[in-house]
Design a protein around this motif. Structure first.
Motif, PDB file in Angstrom:
ATOM      1  N   GLN A 287      28.197  44.832  24.840  1.00  0.00           N
ATOM      2  CA  GLN A 287      29.455  43.959  25.520  1.00  0.00           C
ATOM      3  C   GLN A 287      28.950  44.074  26.861  1.00  0.00           C
ATOM      4  N   THR A 290      25.738  42.091  27.253  1.00  0.00           N
ATOM      5  CA  THR A 290      26.025  40.458  27.078  1.00  0.00           C
ATOM      6  C   THR A 290      26.842  40.056  28.430  1.00  0.00           C
ATOM      7  N   ALA A 313      30.069  34.362  26.513  1.00  0.00           N
ATOM      8  CA  ALA A 313      29.088  34.401  25.797  1.00  0.00           C
ATOM      9  C   ALA A 313      30.145  35.082  24.482  1.00  0.00           C
ATOM     10  N   VAL A 315      29.970  36.847  20.592  1.00  0.00           N
ATOM     11  CA  VAL A 315      29.351  37.896  19.593  1.00  0.00           C
ATOM     12  C   VAL A 315      30.208  38.146  18.064  1.00  0.00           C
ATOM     13  N   VAL A 664      26.175  34.727  17.388  1.00  0.00           N
ATOM     14  CA  VAL A 664      25.207  34.921  19.465  1.00  0.00           C
ATOM     15  C   VAL A 664      26.073  33.569  20.285  1.00  0.00           C
ATOM     16  N   ALA A 666      26.759  31.155  23.333  1.00  0.00           N
ATOM     17  CA  ALA A 666      26.519  31.464  25.099  1.00  0.00           C
ATOM     18  C   ALA A 666      26.836  29.902  25.895  1.00  0.00           C
ATOM     19  N   VAL A 682      21.239  34.023  24.674  1.00  0.00           N
ATOM     20  CA  VAL A 682      21.345  34.928  24.371  1.00  0.00           C
ATOM     21  C   VAL A 682      20.218  35.665  23.461  1.00  0.00           C
ATOM     22  N   ILE A 685      20.942  39.252  24.253  1.00  0.00           N
ATOM     23  CA  ILE A 685      21.842  39.835  23.963  1.00  0.00           C
ATOM     24  C   ILE A 685      20.758  40.376  22.798  1.00  0.00           C
TER      25      ILE A 685
END
Length: 737
Positions: A287, A290, A313, A315, A664, A666, A682, A685
């Motif tokens: 988190q 991200t 974003a 996930v 994922v 974004a 992304v 991440i």
């Protein structure tokens, strides 16, 4: 003569006993008999009344004893609600996202103040001076709420401690405790409040607490059996959705009270049951990664002069639909709700100038998906027979359809290509043609398939156009435009369009006459034929433009379904509930919402095309230098255009491409193209999840490179075991189980 008669009359009255047959003793005997009868009647009446009283007393003291005992208690007792300790909210490793802390709170006893000569005014003035607060503010806080009472006021029981000030300095509390004679009825005590150890991390998902309102008490009388005046309830996020589980069961204390309101003791007490701990699917490290990646991208776009101020974003675990991370910008710190929020701060949280930080762009923001929608169009065309996976298609720089010219991005063309390459290079004109072909093939009213819309049916299969069902409040369903939607929209807006077509746009005409004329034309067309689903609508929708709107969460779920082989899940943030003593565990199982309506061959074809996008296609520059030999990425860029706004950037993906675990997505509004602005988010991440060193190449890493970091998820997978509660109440991570 008259005198003689009078004497005879008087004589007759006076000597009636001398008349023949008269008994001189009879009057006395009768009088005595009457007296004896009266006494006997009175005695019988008294005995009857005494018997009735005795029977009544027996009835009240024996058969009805318990009943009257309860009535007596009810009129001389007061029930107080004892709040339960609220459960913590934990991440998937047991790390706290929300926990409780105690803070010093100054409280007042209503009856003690009321029994003073001045209703406690002098005491409150001394407290106000000690707390450096206005006396009028404290005086209002101890008023009992009623129909005519303004705010603030006390909406709880008058026998409950009334909070005057929260989070006070310990030195102030010490003065109140040591100088009790100066502050009768006032005390300083510890009270539990919510604490957010990670600040603004995941704020919109977690939610916040607020007191129960007087209106809620009046509307639902049963709330008085569950809440005290100091209780808080969830108003957003997980705090609201799982409020009943987190809150626990309130206890109670029944106090014996005199007629003057003085407390004489405790009749009985029921201890509260603590709330359950909520274990979420969120990983704190992912988190944070991200949110940091999203902030960096927004700041970078702003430095380039872009008007962006927000982003989102997501996930997801593609195998279960569980939310690993979900970020939204701008954000805020939920601590602002503790102790009550002032009007200025509240207005700022709702203001457009501040970016409306209470709104989660991930599940409430609606944006055109742009080219990320193209796999849906491809699947619809193939499954409906309008296209073939083995066919070849022309990709010119522009194409004439429905009476107008439709452009490829930047006007470039690629000649004759396959559908796979059309995805990789994101050729708009191929998909414009597919959308036009499907529209004409299925639009004839005399056909049995007249109402069939392959793209709409496929999009519904992906989950577009309706809420995902995530366990968070206020989710948007996006918008899936089709014949039915357009007719309903026309019915809702036709009257306004007709008025504007007749009235015109004078305010716009002063600054931009050509735009005013364009708006009048649109209004006139909508007024007359706005309910007709035309070829232009279908062509625009084929590349995720026009009236098509999705949320980042919807798009993440769709790509998760592509990744996992076709299963559409309802996203979930809750993983399990743990009882405070650790003995109870309730897991929240994944929920399947459906299956993608396409063949395995079509799905495999789309997966193959998406794998090439970060290697050879529109995201290749962003993923330059990324170790795809270790973890390959599959994805699709999207650049969405909206009237009067800058382009918005999308990148939707999943990885590893050969054994998918994460999806994922974004999205950064008004920032530019997806390959330049969203794909790098992304990439960062994925680098954080797998512990890859940011590369100096491409758009995804820091210049010059850096050393590898520890992976946020060792082994590339989220924990399968649950945290547990230790005997001392602390939380043990899954590894210790």
């Amino acid at each position: 003569m008259r005198r003689l008669r009078r004497r005879r009359i008087l004589s007759g009255r006076r000597h009636r006993s001398d008349l023949p047959g008269a008994d001189p003793a009879a009057p006395g005997i009768r009088a005595h008999g009457r007296r004896r009868g009266s006494v006997l009647a009175v005695q019988l009446l008294v005995m009857a009344l005494f018997a009735a009283l005795t029977a009544r007393m027996w009835y009240m003291q024996v058969p009805m004893a318990e009943h009257y005992h309860e009535l007596a208690l009810a009129s001389h007792t007061q029930k107080l609600i004892v709040p339960a300790l609220r459960g913590r909210i934990l991440d998937s490793h047991g790390r706290p996202l929300v926990r409780n802390r105690t803070e010093l709170t100054v409280t007042a006893d209503f009856h003690t103040l009321l029994n003073q000569d001045d209703d406690g005014a002098a005491v409150l003035r001394r407290v106000a001076e000690l707390l450096d607060q206005p006396f009028e503010k404290l005086q209002k806080r101890v008023r009992l709420c009623g129909p005519e009472t303004g705010r603030p006021c006390w909406q709880g029981s008058p026998y409950q401690p009334i909070p005057l000030a929260e989070d006070i300095d310990p030195r102030v509390a010490l003065q109140i405790r040591e100088r009790k004679s100066e502050f009768p009825g006032v005390s300083a005590q510890q009270m539990a409040v919510r604490e957010y150890p990670n600040g603004d991390l995941a704020a919109q998902m977690l939610g916040y607490l607020q007191p129960i309102t007087q209106e809620e008490f009046e509307a639902r009388e049963e709330l008085r059996a569950e809440f005290s005046g100091v209780d808080r309830v969830g108003r957003d996020g997980l705090e609201a959705v799982y409020d009943d589980r987190l809150r626990g069961d309130s206890g109670s204390r029944v106090l014996a009270v005199s007629s003057r309101g003085d407390v004489r003791g405790t009749v009985r007490a029921t201890p509260p049951e603590p709330g359950m701990h909520l274990v979420t699917t969120i990983d704190t490290e992912v988190q944070q990664i991200t949110e940091d990646a999203l902030k960096s991208a927004v700041e970078k776009a702003q430095k380039q002069g872009k008007p962006t101020e927000s982003g989102a974003a997501v996930v997801l675990d593609v195998r279960t639909g569980r939310v690993i991370a979900m970020a939204s910008l701008p954000t805020y710190n939920p601590e602002v709700w503790n102790g009550g929020i002032d009007a200025e701060t509240y207005e700022k949280l709702l203001s457009e100038d501040a970016g409306e930080p209470l709104i989660s762009r991930a599940l409430q923001g609606r944006f055109p998906p742009g080219s990320t929608f193209k796999p849906t169009t491809l699947a619809a065309a193939v499954e409906s027979g309008a296209a073939s996976l083995d066919g070849s298609y022309s990709c010119p720089g522009s194409i004439g359809l429905a009476g107008r010219s439709w452009q490829n991005f930047a006007g470039g063309g690629y000649g004759t290509i396959s559908l796979r390459k059309a995805i990789v290079v994101s050729c708009n004109t191929v998909f414009y043609q597919l959308g036009n072909d499907m529209y004409h093939r299925f639009r004839k009213s005399d056909s049995k398939q007249s109402r069939r819309d392959p793209v709409s049916a496929m999009a519904h299969g992906f989950g577009y156009g309706e809420p995902t069902g995530i366990d968070l409040p206020h989710e948007s369903g996006g918008r899936l435009p089709d014949r039915q939607w357009k007719r309903e929209y026309w019915q809702d807006t036709r009257e306004h369009s007709c008025k504007m077509a007749e009235r015109g746009y004078d305010d716009v005409r002063e600054e931009n006459p050509s735009r005013a004329a364009y708006l009048e034309k649109l209004a006139r067309e909508h007024c007359l034929v706005g309910d007709e689903w035309g070829a232009s609508d279908a062509i625009n929708r084929s590349i995720g433009q026009g009236d098509m709107l999705v949320t980042p969460l919807q798009l993440a779920r769709a790509y998760a379904a592509i990744a996992n082989g076709g299963t559409v899940y309802e996203p979930r943030v809750a993983r399990a509930f743990l009882s405070a003593d650790g003995k109870g565990v309730e897991e929240v199982e994944p929920v399947k919402a459906g299956e993608l309506p396409m063949s395995d061959r079509t799905l495999n074809y789309i997966q193959s095309a998406l794998t090439k996008v970060p290697k050879d296609g529109t995201a290749a520059f962003a993923f330059e230098g990324f170790p795809q030999g270790e973890v390959s990425i599959a994805g699709k860029t999207g650049t969405a255009a909206m009237q009067g706004r800058e382009d918005s950037a999308w990148f939707a993906s999943y990885a590893p491409a050969d054994d998918p675990q994460y999806a994922v997505v974004a999205m950064i509004p008004q920032s530019g193209t997806g390959g330049v602005n969203a794909a790098p988010v992304v990439r960062k991440i994925y680098e954080g999840i797998y512990g890859f060193a940011p590369s100096g190449g491409g758009q995804g890493g820091d210049s010059g490179g850096s050393a590898p970091t520890e992976p946020a998820l060792p082994g590339g997978e989220p924990p399968t075991a649950l945290p547990s509660v230790r005997p001392d109440g602390s939380i043990a991570p899954p590894d210790d189980n």
